[in-house]
Write a protein that holds these residues in place. Sequence first.
Motif, PDB file in Angstrom:
ATOM      1  N   VAL A  57     -14.880  36.470  60.297  1.00  0.00           N
ATOM      2  CA  VAL A  57     -14.341  35.530  61.343  1.00  0.00           C
ATOM      3  C   VAL A  57     -15.557  35.511  62.484  1.00  0.00           C
ATOM      4  N   TRP A  58     -15.603  34.294  63.038  1.00  0.00           N
ATOM      5  CA  TRP A  58     -16.589  34.284  64.196  1.00  0.00           C
ATOM      6  C   TRP A  58     -15.959  33.240  65.324  1.00  0.00           C
ATOM      7  N   ALA A  59     -15.935  33.636  66.402  1.00  0.00           N
ATOM      8  CA  ALA A  59     -15.388  32.914  67.519  1.00  0.00           C
ATOM      9  C   ALA A  59     -16.682  32.479  68.500  1.00  0.00           C
ATOM     10  N   PRO A  60     -16.717  31.246  68.946  1.00  0.00           N
ATOM     11  CA  PRO A  60     -17.820  30.583  69.711  1.00  0.00           C
ATOM     12  C   PRO A  60     -17.764  31.248  71.141  1.00  0.00           C
ATOM     13  N   LYS A  61     -18.705  31.326  71.970  1.00  0.00           N
ATOM     14  CA  LYS A  61     -18.750  31.869  73.289  1.00  0.00           C
ATOM     15  C   LYS A  61     -17.757  31.155  74.159  1.00  0.00           C
ATOM     16  N   GLN A  62     -17.423  30.015  73.958  1.00  0.00           N
ATOM     17  CA  GLN A  62     -16.339  29.172  74.721  1.00  0.00           C
ATOM     18  C   GLN A  62     -15.085  30.057  74.542  1.00  0.00           C
TER      19      GLN A  62
END
Length: 361
Positions: free
Chosen positions: A116-121
């Motif tokens: 998983v990856w979450a954006p900086k926002q």
Amino acid sequence: MPPRPLFRGVNHRTRTLAAALALASVALVAGCSDEGDPVSFDGPSAAASAPSAPSSSASDSRPAPGASKTADGPKSLMPTGPKADFTVQNTLDDGTKIGVTRLRGEKSGFTGKVWVWAPKQYFDPKYAKSGFPVLIALPGGNGYPNNYWMGTDLKLQSSISKWAEEGKSLPFIVVMPVLNPDADYYYDGSDIPGQPKMGTWMTEDVPDFVRANFRTFDSRDGWAFMGSSSGAFVGLKSVLQRPEKFKAVIASGPDTVPDSPLWSGHEQEKQANNPERLAKSLGAKPAGPANDVYLAFQIGTKESGMKNLKSFVRNYTKGPVKTRLQVIQNGGHNARTYVRGMGDGSIQWISKHMQGPVAAP
């Protein structure tokens, strides 16, 4: 007679894509200095694990497509738990992390890795009470034991960050499950009788896992697939089969009919997982917000399959089935070509039809 192994049952384009990315995936698994360290995706309170989006970022002045939707749109859902234990797989230049965990699917019974990856926002306090759209990214080839989108060399996640700042894309959470349960056979992302239930894994267990760990939306407006080759087939099939759950797909260099040798003796079930039949059935329904799906096809001019995709678009773009074909000049059957195509228009097209995060007033 036993079923044929994966690389004899999958077409040449899939085999080529898998071989071209094998070495890169191996190198990336060992290339991250903090690999294996615990990482949290808890949200703004997890600022130590991932940086907040700077308040002066381009994404503030140029909202991404779909981000202007208001509270009248889909409801934001907070993580339901239980929390998974993530460890670092890779780190992007902006400090965001690609994490990995093992998921035991409660509905499918299959256990496999999910990255998983979450954006900086996602870590910006102004979005602390907002859901985020989810993009389930699927690889070509066998997609086991790794999903090559978890690497940083293909620049999927960093490109999404860049496009979001440019207003071309929503800031998607990217979820990268294994595609198949082993490296021997290809399962068409389906519940083939007598085999691991990979259709249930992909369309039920993986979304349930995301909702348990991330802020999401309660409607199909926040859920999409993207994939290459065999992964594109699974994404395409999943959206057409479950339009009440998923709204869009970026399908790059896909086949449009199931071809796993494991379907032998199960023709009825095979046809129930045939994107061409599914598209024909959905296309006969009335268009409208409850049924519309957005199929963004991509193909390079140096690969085969152009005629088949144009035929699919011509035959099945009806009613709620909306299509777009991105022809990538000088592009081959490979992931780097497809990321380039996404930036040339595909990611923007699906983003316009999906829900973006809503900042607190």
